[in-house]
Structures are given as structure tokens and as C-alpha cells.
Design a protein around this motif. Structure first.
Motif, short mmCIF file in Angstrom:
data_model
loop_
_atom_site.label_atom_id
_atom_site.label_comp_id
_atom_site.label_asym_id
_atom_site.label_seq_id
_atom_site.Cartn_x
_atom_site.Cartn_y
_atom_site.Cartn_z
N ALA A 104 0.83 -1.20 0.00
CA ALA A 104 0.00 0.00 0.00
C ALA A 104 0.86 1.25 0.00
O ALA A 104 0.57 2.23 -0.71
N SER A 105 1.94 1.25 0.77
CA SER A 105 2.79 2.44 0.85
C SER A 105 3.70 2.59 -0.36
O SER A 105 4.06 3.71 -0.74
N SER A 106 4.06 1.49 -1.00
CA SER A 106 4.98 1.56 -2.15
C SER A 106 4.27 1.91 -3.45
O SER A 106 4.92 2.27 -4.43
N LYS A 107 2.94 1.74 -3.47
CA LYS A 107 2.13 1.97 -4.68
C LYS A 107 2.46 0.97 -5.79
O LYS A 107 2.05 1.15 -6.94
N LEU A 108 3.17 -0.08 -5.45
CA LEU A 108 3.52 -1.09 -6.45
C LEU A 108 2.37 -2.10 -6.55
O LEU A 108 1.93 -2.63 -5.54
N PRO A 109 1.86 -2.34 -7.75
CA PRO A 109 0.78 -3.33 -7.87
C PRO A 109 1.27 -4.72 -7.52
O PRO A 109 2.46 -5.05 -7.69
N LEU A 110 0.38 -5.54 -7.02
CA LEU A 110 0.74 -6.91 -6.71
C LEU A 110 1.08 -7.66 -8.00
O LEU A 110 0.46 -7.43 -9.04
N PRO A 111 2.07 -8.54 -7.96
CA PRO A 111 2.35 -9.34 -9.15
C PRO A 111 1.14 -10.19 -9.50
O PRO A 111 0.48 -10.75 -8.62
N ALA A 112 0.85 -10.28 -10.79
CA ALA A 112 -0.32 -11.03 -11.24
C ALA A 112 0.03 -12.45 -11.69
O ALA A 112 -0.84 -13.31 -11.79
N THR A 113 1.32 -12.69 -11.97
CA THR A 113 1.78 -14.00 -12.41
C THR A 113 3.15 -14.27 -11.79
O THR A 113 3.83 -13.35 -11.30
N LEU A 114 3.56 -15.52 -11.83
CA LEU A 114 4.92 -15.85 -11.38
C LEU A 114 5.96 -15.11 -12.21
O LEU A 114 6.99 -14.66 -11.69
N ASP A 115 5.69 -14.97 -13.51
CA ASP A 115 6.66 -14.30 -14.38
C ASP A 115 6.88 -12.85 -13.96
O ASP A 115 7.98 -12.30 -14.14
N ASP A 116 5.85 -12.21 -13.39
CA ASP A 116 6.02 -10.83 -12.92
C ASP A 116 7.13 -10.72 -11.88
O ASP A 116 7.83 -9.70 -11.79
N LEU A 117 7.29 -11.76 -11.08
CA LEU A 117 8.28 -11.73 -10.01
C LEU A 117 9.72 -11.65 -10.54
O LEU A 117 10.63 -11.28 -9.79
N ALA A 118 9.90 -11.99 -11.79
CA ALA A 118 11.23 -11.91 -12.40
C ALA A 118 11.48 -10.57 -13.09
O ALA A 118 12.55 -10.35 -13.65
N LYS A 119 10.51 -9.66 -13.03
CA LYS A 119 10.65 -8.35 -13.66
C LYS A 119 11.39 -7.38 -12.74
O LYS A 119 11.36 -7.51 -11.51
N PRO A 120 12.06 -6.37 -13.32
CA PRO A 120 12.84 -5.42 -12.52
C PRO A 120 12.06 -4.75 -11.40
O PRO A 120 12.62 -4.45 -10.34
N ALA A 121 10.76 -4.51 -11.60
CA ALA A 121 9.97 -3.82 -10.57
C ALA A 121 9.92 -4.61 -9.26
O ALA A 121 9.72 -4.03 -8.18
N TYR A 122 10.12 -5.93 -9.34
CA TYR A 122 10.02 -6.79 -8.15
C TYR A 122 11.39 -7.31 -7.71
O TYR A 122 11.47 -8.28 -6.94
#
Length: 338
Positions: A130-148
Motif C-alpha cells: 500500500a505504501s509503495s504503490k507497487l501493484p501486486l504481481p499477477a503472475t509468477l513471471d512478474d516476479l522476475a521483472k525489474p519492478a520486483y
């Protein structure tokens, strides 16, 4: 008078023999039931329970295998669906069933009786996101993206039951090659590996002062957060993140040990664990869902919604390939080798 004394001594000796019966129960280190429940079984059975904690479930099974020529237990609780194939192949279990209660729709445990089940899944720190304003990852592949990058902590599958379960889920969800390609990307994206669940959850997770807002934990963890909180919470500070290919359904069972000294008492203990009282209490003592249909969930379990789906390899694959999968994961993630 002499004959009466002999009769009384004989009866006393028989009573002492009955009371001296001991049921040796091997469990994993997380086994926990209220003392009152243990006392209830001892009163019903006339036997003394000797609880032998054998470490984590894998260590526990290895001890049974190493001592199968002279079994150290009569009954074992905590053999789960990742280990049942190995246990049956080693011949340490006596095929066990129970007429007490009807199973909910849980995965099969051939040769053992299901007592509880749960899900290994990702948990998130709601306040951090909530404080970071970062959306929750929607897939496992999202977790490998730079934002996470640097946001995820997992447990080592070589030393941790939830770590192994999560690895198995990714393999079932993405296929073996796809899963290991994904793990390589995670490694390069700042993945942290903890030895076990306690280190990951209580040291690395931001909810407990760490730096990682995503952790591999359990679907019941948000409910436990509410249950153990010193303040009265209307909602949990954590939530499940049940991503496709990132949820494993764990089923724990009980079985008589082959060659055990107390087969009748062991069966009585199997049926006792299937009883409604135990099925209710294990929810907030071991934080698992009851395997017997019709048992009411504890009110706090409203914070422990069950995932809509899960990804488990089949039992044969887990029996024959798990060791190789863990070895490959270790080379790739820990040793940074192809």
C-alpha cells in the motif's frame, strides 16, 4: 484369606500391566495438540503416549527407514504427499485405513489416513504494498521483472518443507524446463533464499522487520497473524497471493509403522486423530485445514481463504524425481551453475 490375597495381587498386576502399555508416536517437530487432548486419549486407551519428535517430515521419515529392522515407533503422524511414495517404497508403513469420518476432497495418500491439509503459497505484506504503490504481481513471471527485484524470499527446498512444496508447485505449473528457466531469472532478480520458514518469515519478511514483502508461507498464515496478535484485528496485515503455478496442496497423514509393538493402540490413535475434537483443535494448533468433511472451521479461518486451485506433480513423479529436482535447483540457484 491367602487365596484372596493372591487374587488381589493378580488383579493389581493385571491393572499395572494395562496402565504400563505405551504407544510410541513419531511426529514431525510441528506436531502440537493441547495436553487435555493427549490426556483424553490416554484415559480412553489406558495407554501412555510417548511422543517422539523426529525433526522435519523428511528427517522423521529417514529415522523410520534407518530403524525399520527394529522400529522406534508404533504409529507415525506427518507423512505427507511429498513423502508417501518414499515411505511406501521403503516398506516402513503398514497399510492403514480408518472408518472414522469421510474425507474432504484432498489428494490421495496411498497407505495412510489423511488427517489435515493445507496450502503452501506466497504471502504479502499489505502495508508495504500500500505504501509503495507497487501493484501486486499477477503472475509468477512478474516476479522476475525489474519492478520486483529484491522483494521475494523463499525457503531452500533442500532444507525446508514449504521450500520444497513451492518448488514442486512451480514445476507442476510451468513444466520442468520452464520452471528452472524461471528460477534462473528469479536468481538474477535478487531472490533471497532462507534455510527454513522461521528465518524467512520472522527475519526476512517486512511484516517482521525484514526487507522482503513477499514470502513463501501458508494459506493459513494470515489467520495466524490475527489469532496471535496482541491487538484485536478486524483484518489480517498479510494476505495470500495465490498465483498460478505457485500453490502446492500439502496433505498430512497418519499410519501404523510396520513391525510396531502396539498395532491395536496405533489404530486407536489413527481413529482418535480423525475424531471431531482433534479435527477442530488442529486448526489453531497446527494451522491446517481438517481432512474430515463436516468439521466446522475455526472463526479465525475467515482470514485463511483456500486457494481456488493448486499445482501438484503426481505422486510417482514426486517419488522418483524430487531428489534430482532439488539437486538441479541447488546447482542453479545456490551455486549459480547451469
Amino acid at each position: 484369606m491367602f487365596k484372596k490375597s493372591i487374587l488381589l495381587l493378580a488383579l493389581a498386576g493385571a491393572s499395572l500391566t494395562t496402565l504400563a502399555a505405551e504407544l510410541r508416536v513419531m511426529t514431525h517437530s510441528s506436531f502440537s495438540l493441547p495436553k487435555e487432548r493427549i490426556a483424553e486419549f490416554e484415559k480412553q486407551s489406558g495407554a501412555k503416549l510417548a511422543i517422539i519428535k523426529g525433526g522435519d517430515a523428511g528427517e522423521m521419515l529417514n529415522k523410520l527407514i534407518l530403524t525399520r529392522a527394529n522400529p522406534v515407533a508404533d504409529v507415525v503422524y506427518g507423512i505427507d504427499n511429498t513423502l508417501i511414495g518414499k515411505a511406501n517404497a521403503a516398506g516402513v508403513l503398514e497399510p492403514t485405513s480408518s472408518k472414522v469420518g469421510r474425507n474432504v476432497a484432498v489428494a490421495s495418500l496411498p497407505g495412510a489416513v489423511a488427517i489435515d491439509y493445507g496450502y503452501v503459497t506466497l504471502n504479502i505484506d499489505k502495508a508495504w504494498f500500500a505504501s509503495s504503490k507497487l501493484p501486486l504481481p499477477a503472475t509468477l513471471d512478474d516476479l522476475a521483472k525489474p519492478a520486483y527485484k529484491n522483494l521475494l524470499v523463499v525457503e531452500n527446498p533442500a532444507t525446508s518443507s514449504p521450500g520444497l512444496a513451492f518448488l514442486l508447485a512451480t514445476i507442476a505449473g510451468k513444466g520442468e524446463e520452464g520452471a528452472f528457466q524461471w528460477w534462473g531469472k528469479l536468481r538474477d532478480n535478487g531472490l533471497k533464499v532462507a534455510k527454513g520458514w522461521s528465518e524467512a518469515y520472522y527475519t526476512d519478511f517486512t511484516r517482521n522487520g525484514g526487507a522482503r514483502p513477499i514470502v513463501v508461507s501458508y494459506a493459513t498464515s494470515p489467520a495466524a497473524e490475527v489469532f496471535y496478535s496482541k491487538e484485536k484485528l478486524a483484518e489480517s496485515p498479510t494476505a495470500n497471493l495465490a498465483l498460478k503455478g505457485g500453490v502446492f496442496m500439502q496433505v498430512e497423514g497418519v499410519a501404523r509403522v510396520k513391525g510396531g509393538q502396539q498395532p491395536a493402540l496405533a489404530q486407536q490413535f489413527v481413529d482418535f486423530l480423525r475424531g471431531e475434537a482433534v479435527q477442530k483443535e488442529l486448526q489453531t494448533s497446527m494451522w491446517m485445514y481438517p481432512a474430515v468433511a463436516g468439521v466446522a472451521l475455526a472463526p479465525v479461518f475467515k482470514h485463511a481463504a483456500q486457494p481456488a486451485s493448486f499445482s501438484n506433480p503426481d505422486l510417482k513423479a514426486m517419488q522418483h524425481k524430487t531428489a534430482a529436482w532439488v539437486s538441479r535447483w541447488t546447482r542453479l540457484v545456490i551455486k549459480n551453475a547451469p
